[in-house]
Design a protein around this motif. Sequence first.
Motif, PDB file in Angstrom:
ATOM      1  N   LYS A 158      -0.159   9.998  24.975  1.00  0.00           N
ATOM      2  CA  LYS A 158       0.137  11.182  25.781  1.00  0.00           C
ATOM      3  C   LYS A 158       0.993  12.164  25.004  1.00  0.00           C
ATOM      4  CE  LYS A 158       0.166   9.883  30.591  1.00  0.00           C
ATOM      5  NZ  LYS A 158       1.058   9.736  31.735  1.00  0.00           N
ATOM      6  N   GLY A 205       3.777   7.953  23.725  1.00  0.00           N
ATOM      7  CA  GLY A 205       3.459   9.376  23.685  1.00  0.00           C
ATOM      8  C   GLY A 205       4.705  10.192  23.478  1.00  0.00           C
ATOM      9  N   ASN A 227       0.625  19.148  28.245  1.00  0.00           N
ATOM     10  CA  ASN A 227      -0.017  18.157  27.389  1.00  0.00           C
ATOM     11  C   ASN A 227       0.688  17.942  26.059  1.00  0.00           C
ATOM     12  OD1 ASN A 227      -0.739  20.274  25.702  1.00  0.00           O
ATOM     13  ND2 ASN A 227      -2.637  20.641  26.803  1.00  0.00           N
ATOM     14  N   TRP A 261      -5.882  11.378  21.421  1.00  0.00           N
ATOM     15  CA  TRP A 261      -6.164  11.592  22.838  1.00  0.00           C
ATOM     16  C   TRP A 261      -7.106  10.518  23.378  1.00  0.00           C
ATOM     17  CZ3 TRP A 261      -2.937  14.156  25.547  1.00  0.00           C
ATOM     18  CH2 TRP A 261      -2.314  15.306  25.060  1.00  0.00           C
ATOM     19  N   TYR A 282      -6.559  16.032  29.346  1.00  0.00           N
ATOM     20  CA  TYR A 282      -5.311  15.441  28.872  1.00  0.00           C
ATOM     21  C   TYR A 282      -4.353  15.263  30.043  1.00  0.00           C
ATOM     22  CZ  TYR A 282      -7.114  17.189  24.372  1.00  0.00           C
ATOM     23  OH  TYR A 282      -7.887  17.471  23.284  1.00  0.00           O
TER      24      TYR A 282
END
Lengths: 283, 684
Positions: free
Chosen positions: B199, B97, B254, B194, B246
């Motif tokens: 992330k 992420g 997020n 998502w 999220y």
Amino acid sequence: MSKEGIIFSIEEFSVYDGPGIRTTVFFKGCPLRCNWCHNPEGLEARVQVVKSPNGCIACGACKEVCKYKEGCVACGACIPVCPRSLIRFSGTKYTAEALSKKLLKNADYLSQAGGGVTFSGGECFMQWEFLCEVLTLLKGKVHTAIQTCGYASNEVFCKGLSLVDYVMFDLKILDEEKARKFTGVGTEQILKNFRSLSTSGVPFVVRVPLIPDVTDTEENLKAIAETVAQSNARGVELLPYNKMAGSKYTMVGKVYNPLFDEQKAPNVNLAPFVQRGIKVKIM
Amino acid sequence: MEERVKKIYERLQKREYRNLRRVEDVALSNDCKQISDLALRSARRLYELVAQEQAVLFEEDRIGMMRTITSVPPLLQEEEQKALYLGRFVFDSAQVGNISSDYEGILADGFLKKRALLSVQKEKYATDSKQFKELEAMNVCIDAILLLAEKYRAEAEKMGNTRLAEALKRVPMYAPNGYYEALVMMRMINFTLWLNANKHNTLGRFDEYMYPYFLKDVERGSITREEALALTQEFFIDLNFDADLYPGVQQGDNGQSLVLGGVNADGDPVWNELSELCLEASLSLNLIDPKINIRVSKETPFSVYEKGTLLTKQGLGFPQYSNDDVVIPALCKMGYDLCDARNYVVAACWEFIIPGVAYEIPNVDALNYPGIVLDVIKEKLVGVHSFDELLSEVKARIQSVCFSLAEGTKNIFVEPSPFQSIVMTDCIERAQDISEGAKYNNYGFHGAGLSTAADSLAAVKKLVFEEKAVTAQELICALDNDFNGYGNLRAQCLACPKMGNNDDFVDGIAVALTDCFADSLAGLKNERGGIFRAGTGSAMYYIWYSEKLGATPDGRKKGEPFSANYSPSLNVKFDGVLSVIHSFTKPHLERVCNGGPLTLEFHDTLFRNEEGTQKVARLVKLFVENGGHQLQLNAINRETLLDAQKHPEDHKNLIVRVWGWSGYFNELDLEYQNHIIKRIEFLS
């Protein structure tokens, strides 16, 4: 050594005190006693001890150390003992050299952003020798402006004008009787200085505080507009009354006692100015 | 706002759409759980989730999409996870992420072209090889996104939404034919990332990669400005529908950051009509996502600052500004190719990363400046003979802490992420999952509490060494007692020079500390061959580190927070914002350029008329022209925030900037709320 000045605040990035980004220096002491004054710290031309009422737990520590219970001499003994750090000096003494040195530290940014330094108050002419000394030291190094009520001897006022780049001149009330009632002084000296300003060649604007039923009346605004129209002013800036005006009085041990209806919204009346072709803006 | 868009906006505000989510958690099939290859299992998970997702569209949607599955089941079983994590460094739940996808590339190719490439690549590897499995996993993920698109296409068709149904016949399989289809495809990718447990999914250089599609429509006259605005608004609103699902440290954290402006890979300015449209859309919506970032430089026209300031005025806590004049050369010095450096975006908050070709962890850990300073003072102050000697001890400790921080990142375990791999530039060509690395594999450390550390050392220098107002023992005793019984000493400490007043006495110490941070990381390599980058951000460490830290010599009491990011200490009276900018542009920012903005709070009355707004814009320009690297401005009103604590029901849409992101005030934990209230406002 030259005379020291007493300053109660220096605000960087002040955006409503003249062209561009400015640093505004607030001088202590004012010859007027405007009933609506929102800056009572600026009234007395001496260092004071001020105490913020918000957060006071009434522990009594400040009273315990006080040796001058009959009248404060601003010894400052109570300042370090307050557990909430609510007490402080209002007013810092500066020599002209020290103040200009401090102000010049940001001269590069101020010039880049088309701004400079503004001297306000209180009334900066209350400490005119100091003011002129600082203006002399800054001349050519940074753009300078003063914000003034215009109440000073004409000689002193003209000396100041010869050193400054821009002026914001207050015209509050032109009716003599009302002026004395609400500001504590008459209009004669102010208007005399206004005429000097108008012919001095120094660019200037006129500032009018809009106080409900005191300065915002049709009659007063017309009289001001008339005076402005006959001058070389670049425009008028209207400052509507702010209900927070009374909030600093307790701090300086004074009581705020407005002689007008505080709740009433000021009449933001542009017409008298617009009709006379005067550039007007609301601040 | 167009009536249709208004309806979508109201739906978001009312939150009733959330009732359409499934109540029960979804589970993975046993077949899926038993796949031993984690890349293949991850792909299977995505496919099963998509299979269980239900397409939900409303009459007014042109783009749409909302989640019906609330939580993504973990890839690893509990026991399995324990075994896999054992002895490994696990960062952010082992998820890929906080990187930026190659949106430009995937939009240009479409997923079918990627699939064709996958087939070619698979030929090259034995079926039981790691590469083959990873490529196969990516292939399954393409099945997943195509299934998702088909579900939405069928639903659109069923509802008579022919425009969306037609669009979904083309995207995401093929490259979009125009702006509208590009938005639909972007939404589909964002949604899938998502759902794939990635992330902090950033949106990258939106005005650059979307512009060709926008321009195509404009040139053939198939879109009006109003339509383009309405579609952009809709896309922005859609990014908010599932935001509560999220993951982040706090809600709102997020990472849906979007970058506008700057220069392209050739060095030409990007700012275009679409950039303006994005600002306009954001201004009209007043939502926390997407978080707007503007890349600026000495060349940026003043009008860009003016338009940006209108957003600041709104109280959204963005745009955040990044200065190309500092950042691009800094990235080049770190070893990035010029064309990549020019293409930088911000990660979730403010870290500078490169889209498509980087798997970096720019927030892998944080240096605790005040913690180090306090430790050294307590251990060494009594023995040293001069301030310089003390400073040398601090520097030595920073160096050893940096070394341990770097060591701490070794042996990392990251779950594979085949879907994310498809939307990176060359994972398919390299036959390698993104979790195993990319062209750039650098790590970054934040530097939390710089001002508290510099102020503390300045106080020691002044009071212990220069004025000899206090002995080393006394000072340490006062600190150990949290200044209780040392009120006068604390007052003296508080009166010492503070970073932010343009005073070289303390600013010089900050320069030494940041240089030392950069020096300490220079030459260190992470296990992927990347470097370690020093930064000026804090992330949540301004709370985490300060909570545990005792009183510091700057007069800060035990547990009191540091300032967020790169800012002056809290509760100190400053000369003002010009001095702050002077102070905070003194450090050699090109050496600590991981990211982390100077953060300034302004009282919202400053923006009461055009004059105020204009001058704030000028201030931003001033910051950029004087070598600042990154700036975040917040318009706040202490009274409003206090009232919101008492009457949250009256402030449902109150937005504040937290550290690198904006969130709804009501949704923050109390400590984060209180910190915002404490921050200094530069009143005017």
